[in-house]
Design a protein around this motif. Structure first.
Motif, PDB file in Angstrom:
ATOM      1  N   ALA A  95      42.800  45.526  49.226  1.00  0.00           N
ATOM      2  CA  ALA A  95      42.314  43.940  49.922  1.00  0.00           C
ATOM      3  C   ALA A  95      42.173  44.347  51.915  1.00  0.00           C
ATOM      4  N   PHE A 142      39.845  45.579  53.024  1.00  0.00           N
ATOM      5  CA  PHE A 142      38.380  45.473  53.639  1.00  0.00           C
ATOM      6  C   PHE A 142      37.997  44.486  52.713  1.00  0.00           C
ATOM      7  N   GLY A 143      38.628  43.207  52.356  1.00  0.00           N
ATOM      8  CA  GLY A 143      37.990  42.224  52.254  1.00  0.00           C
ATOM      9  C   GLY A 143      37.613  42.454  50.668  1.00  0.00           C
ATOM     10  N   GLY A 144      37.879  43.703  49.998  1.00  0.00           N
ATOM     11  CA  GLY A 144      37.563  43.296  48.113  1.00  0.00           C
ATOM     12  C   GLY A 144      38.007  43.732  47.415  1.00  0.00           C
ATOM     13  N   LYS A 145      37.720  43.489  46.278  1.00  0.00           N
ATOM     14  CA  LYS A 145      39.069  43.640  45.070  1.00  0.00           C
ATOM     15  C   LYS A 145      39.192  44.821  44.236  1.00  0.00           C
TER      16      LYS A 145
END
Length: 154
Positions: free
Chosen positions: A77, A79-82
């Motif tokens: 989250a 790093f804006g990922g899943k």
């Protein structure tokens, strides 16, 4: 032990003040950061460990207090990922140019996004790996954050 590493060179180039500390690195230690904190007589919350991970398959670096664990969900989250997972040691060494146990967030061979745990910024100084086993850099946590931010924009 050389006290000049890509990490120290990067900090000098940026003009940040720091102090170097050496200790006897224990390759058999279960928790390298905690071993370094104990060897130097430093509170583990001030001794930061550098971890290399992958978020959605892309390399990232995370710097956290040595007495804490990293939530992969929160890391993704941040790093804006899943999804996130720890990088294989051989991959981390190839990417950073450092050996595991001596990985610094400064002066890495390849620039990758870096996140520093916010609680680390509450300390007067922090200790970060200096780029080789048994070498720690003590510096102002805001300078540490500034150095990793500069690496991404340079």
């Amino acid at each position: 032990m050389s006290k000049t590493t890509p990490a120290t060179l990067a900090l000098r180039k940026l003009g940040f003040a720091f102090r170097l500390h050496t200790y006897v690195y224990d390759s058999n230690a279960e928790h390298i950061g905690l071993q370094a904190a104990e060897a130097l007589g430093v509170d583990p919350s001030r001794m930061l460990k550098t971890l290399m991970a992958e978020v959605d398959g892309k390399p990232v670096c995370v710097v956290v207090p040595s007495d804490s664990e990293v939530s992969m969900k929160k890391l993704a989250a941040a790093f804006g990922g899943k999804t996130a997972n720890m990088m294989r040691p051989a991959d981390a060494e190839r990417l950073t140019g450092y050996h595991v146990g001596g990985i610094s967030p400064f002066g890495q061979k390849k620039r990758v996004p870096v996140a520093i745990e916010q609680t680390a910024l509450n300390n007067p100084t922090v200790f970060v790996n200096g780029g080789q086993r048994g070498l720690q850099i003590e510096l102002d946590p805001n300078d540490a954050a500034g150095a990793v931010a500069h690496a991404l924009t340079a």
